[in-house]
Design a protein around this motif. Sequence first.
Motif, PDB file in Angstrom:
ATOM      1  N   UNK A 122      -8.552  12.564  -3.438  1.00  0.00           N
ATOM      2  CA  UNK A 122      -7.600  12.654  -2.256  1.00  0.00           C
ATOM      3  C   UNK A 122      -6.695  11.491  -2.381  1.00  0.00           C
ATOM      4  N   UNK A 123      -6.218  11.471  -3.535  1.00  0.00           N
ATOM      5  CA  UNK A 123      -5.060  10.415  -3.820  1.00  0.00           C
ATOM      6  C   UNK A 123      -5.381   9.004  -3.872  1.00  0.00           C
ATOM      7  N   UNK A 124      -6.573   8.936  -4.267  1.00  0.00           N
ATOM      8  CA  UNK A 124      -7.069   7.513  -4.257  1.00  0.00           C
ATOM      9  C   UNK A 124      -7.101   6.805  -5.780  1.00  0.00           C
ATOM     10  N   UNK A 160      -3.300  18.382   6.085  1.00  0.00           N
ATOM     11  CA  UNK A 160      -4.684  17.799   6.044  1.00  0.00           C
ATOM     12  C   UNK A 160      -5.269  17.386   7.435  1.00  0.00           C
ATOM     13  N   UNK A 161      -6.562  17.428   7.607  1.00  0.00           N
ATOM     14  CA  UNK A 161      -7.019  17.200   9.144  1.00  0.00           C
ATOM     15  C   UNK A 161      -8.063  15.898   9.030  1.00  0.00           C
ATOM     16  N   UNK A 162      -7.958  15.279   8.038  1.00  0.00           N
ATOM     17  CA  UNK A 162      -9.116  14.020   8.058  1.00  0.00           C
ATOM     18  C   UNK A 162      -7.991  12.730   7.754  1.00  0.00           C
ATOM     19  N   UNK A 163      -6.778  12.968   8.331  1.00  0.00           N
ATOM     20  CA  UNK A 163      -5.860  11.644   8.420  1.00  0.00           C
ATOM     21  C   UNK A 163      -5.677  11.013   6.834  1.00  0.00           C
ATOM     22  N   UNK A 164      -5.880  11.970   5.975  1.00  0.00           N
ATOM     23  CA  UNK A 164      -5.667  11.479   4.562  1.00  0.00           C
ATOM     24  C   UNK A 164      -4.237  11.005   4.127  1.00  0.00           C
ATOM     25  N   UNK A 165      -3.082  11.737   4.858  1.00  0.00           N
ATOM     26  CA  UNK A 165      -1.816  11.596   4.459  1.00  0.00           C
ATOM     27  C   UNK A 165      -1.157  10.426   5.471  1.00  0.00           C
ATOM     28  N   UNK A 166      -1.982   9.743   6.405  1.00  0.00           N
ATOM     29  CA  UNK A 166      -1.309   8.882   7.394  1.00  0.00           C
ATOM     30  C   UNK A 166      -1.459   7.424   6.962  1.00  0.00           C
ATOM     31  N   UNK A 167      -0.570   6.718   6.900  1.00  0.00           N
ATOM     32  CA  UNK A 167      -0.447   5.278   6.101  1.00  0.00           C
ATOM     33  C   UNK A 167      -0.990   4.410   7.234  1.00  0.00           C
ATOM     34  N   UNK A 168      -2.364   4.323   7.263  1.00  0.00           N
ATOM     35  CA  UNK A 168      -2.980   3.560   8.208  1.00  0.00           C
ATOM     36  C   UNK A 168      -2.926   2.024   7.867  1.00  0.00           C
ATOM     37  N   UNK A 169      -2.528   1.724   6.724  1.00  0.00           N
ATOM     38  CA  UNK A 169      -2.262   0.354   6.488  1.00  0.00           C
ATOM     39  C   UNK A 169      -1.052   0.065   6.493  1.00  0.00           C
ATOM     40  N   UNK A 170      -0.082   0.772   6.978  1.00  0.00           N
ATOM     41  CA  UNK A 170       1.508   0.822   6.782  1.00  0.00           C
ATOM     42  C   UNK A 170       1.950   1.008   5.419  1.00  0.00           C
ATOM     43  N   UNK A 193      -4.221  -0.256  -3.965  1.00  0.00           N
ATOM     44  CA  UNK A 193      -2.834  -0.173  -3.200  1.00  0.00           C
ATOM     45  C   UNK A 193      -2.776   1.420  -3.115  1.00  0.00           C
ATOM     46  N   UNK A 194      -3.396   2.311  -3.730  1.00  0.00           N
ATOM     47  CA  UNK A 194      -3.259   3.804  -3.403  1.00  0.00           C
ATOM     48  C   UNK A 194      -4.110   4.234  -2.643  1.00  0.00           C
ATOM     49  N   UNK A 195      -3.624   4.879  -1.487  1.00  0.00           N
ATOM     50  CA  UNK A 195      -4.301   5.557  -0.706  1.00  0.00           C
ATOM     51  C   UNK A 195      -5.715   4.617   0.122  1.00  0.00           C
ATOM     52  N   UNK A 234       0.650  -1.393  -0.142  1.00  0.00           N
ATOM     53  CA  UNK A 234      -0.187   0.026  -0.064  1.00  0.00           C
ATOM     54  C   UNK A 234       0.867   1.243   0.178  1.00  0.00           C
ATOM     55  N   UNK A 235       0.262   1.996  -0.685  1.00  0.00           N
ATOM     56  CA  UNK A 235       1.037   3.623  -0.964  1.00  0.00           C
ATOM     57  C   UNK A 235       0.299   4.830  -0.339  1.00  0.00           C
ATOM     58  N   UNK A 236       0.713   5.711   0.536  1.00  0.00           N
ATOM     59  CA  UNK A 236       0.062   6.799   0.796  1.00  0.00           C
ATOM     60  C   UNK A 236       0.865   7.793   0.472  1.00  0.00           C
ATOM     61  N   UNK A 237       0.299   8.902  -0.434  1.00  0.00           N
ATOM     62  CA  UNK A 237       0.986  10.177  -0.984  1.00  0.00           C
ATOM     63  C   UNK A 237       0.688  11.332   0.262  1.00  0.00           C
ATOM     64  N   UNK A 238       1.991  12.033   0.310  1.00  0.00           N
ATOM     65  CA  UNK A 238       1.890  13.195   1.586  1.00  0.00           C
ATOM     66  C   UNK A 238       2.525  14.381   0.733  1.00  0.00           C
TER      67      UNK A 238
END
Length: 466
Positions: free
Chosen positions: A207-209, A82-92, A457-459, A73-77
């Motif tokens: 949102x980066x999805x 952001x204040x809705x936890x969008x850039x947190x890699x909550x799936x690692x 895998x994206x966000x 999984x990939x999280x873009x930062x």
Amino acid sequence: MSNYNPVTPAFIDKLRAIVGAEFVFTDVETLDKYKTDEETDERCFHLPDVVIAPASAEKIAAVMKLCNEYVIPVTVRGGGSGIVDGAIADKGGLIILMERLNKIIELNKEGMYLIAQAGVRTIDIQKMANEAGFLYAGDPCSAESCQIGGNLATNAGGNKAVRYGVTRNQVYAVQIVTPEGEIVNLGAPLKKCSTGYCMEQLVIGSEGTLGIITQVTLKLQPLPPYRLDMLAIFTDAVQAMSVVPKVAKAGITPTSIEYMDNPNVRTTSQFLEFPGAPHIEDGIYVIFTIETFTEDELDMKMEQLNDICEECGAIEVLEADDRIWAMRRNCLESVRLVSLVCTTDDVVVPVDQMSDTVKHIIATVQKYPFPLRINAHIGDGNLHIVLCKMDLTDEEWEENLARFTQEIYTYVYAHGGRLSGEHGIGAKKSGFMEEFTPRGELALMKKIKRAWDPKNILNPGKVFNL
Ligand SMILES: Cc1cc2nc3c(=O)[nH]c(=O)nc-3n(C[C@H](O)[C@H](O)[C@H](O)COP(=O)(O)OP(=O)(O)OC[C@H]3O[C@@H](n4cnc5c(N)ncnc54)[C@H](O)[C@@H]3O)c2cc1C
């Protein structure tokens, strides 16, 4: 059971080969730095396994191909504001930092557009446009810390939306890397276009999805030479809100109409060490910016505006200086003086429903143990409801917050509103997105996500869960 594979040394070696070893981070300190964005509740923090800072769309494309192969999984930062936890890699997995894509490529004066890489800070785009005699009209309060790519990803609003619209109204074209690792250019600097689906607009606000935004082509506006900022002070929230439809009907077209309730006035004046802020004790502020191309038009509009505010019950109308705008821009930051843990909601309602919605929110919160504060882009019907945890236990906070939020969202949807006017859904509101979004609309969104990102895998988990 996770749908994803663990990050292995072999995967990290391949990342190093693509991005360069010095831009691949697995040390504890760096991972810790990126466990959160503006989220303050530690229970939402999550450590990524690896962080990278690639320098080009080509490298990001190669990384996405690799992540598909390994199912990581990939999280873009972007700026992490952001204040809705969008850039947190909550799936690692992997966090991609966009900060090295930081060049403004072209400012085209004749065509009135600007091309920039996605990691450029919004304020730098605003400054460059101003220096060339133009306006870039996207203006979130976080302009100093957010990136233009993050603004497109969240379809950020901000202080000039009432006149110029939100980020999606400022964009001609985007370049993205798709979840499967293709570089694709969407849109063009055209005044009109009826040539198939409007793909760039689908990416804006996703949102980066759906893709990693790597480059943007932005519209520029002529910079109005005359400007005046005005502060109207009220003691009643409903009277303060009542100026909005009157101003719209009078054709005044202000650039901004911003609102701060009295708790915000008090804390921002304390935060900015500005004890002389007018009517600190009981004042509710409505801040207007009027910008025009002639001095006569400015004078005429200021007079009209002054009359409307007085008719609506303003106790004082003053010319506002930069300190008043600084107060408005610091509503979110200053709330930490009151409570380290707080939450900011950003519901949006039709403008004609705003007074009733605010009345309803103020009445509803009386049943709850937390203080409320509201700041708002009132010209757009966009209300930021800030709640502070204070000294509640985690259980009390969570239980009360869940009930309050449910009540408010139910009201908002019954009156034609939506969950978010500008911050997005992220991971934080994805459950509510499932609950409140009309079935057909949500099903179409999920079909689009599956088609664009077959391995999810994206966000993943942002906006909604598949
Ligand atoms: C003090 C303060 C004031 C704020 N004021 C406003 C305001 O007035 N208006 C407003 O709309 N918001 C505001 N925000 C919220 C925030 O600044 C915006 O949502 C902003 O657009 C986020 O940009 P960022 O670069 O920081 O993105 P991040 O926080 O890094 O990411 C936000 C989301 O966008 C995705 N993303 C980031 N970059 C890219 C990219 N290049 N490609 C694809 N996806 C990407 C991330 O994965 C994440 O889902 C404020 C926040 C703070 C802290």
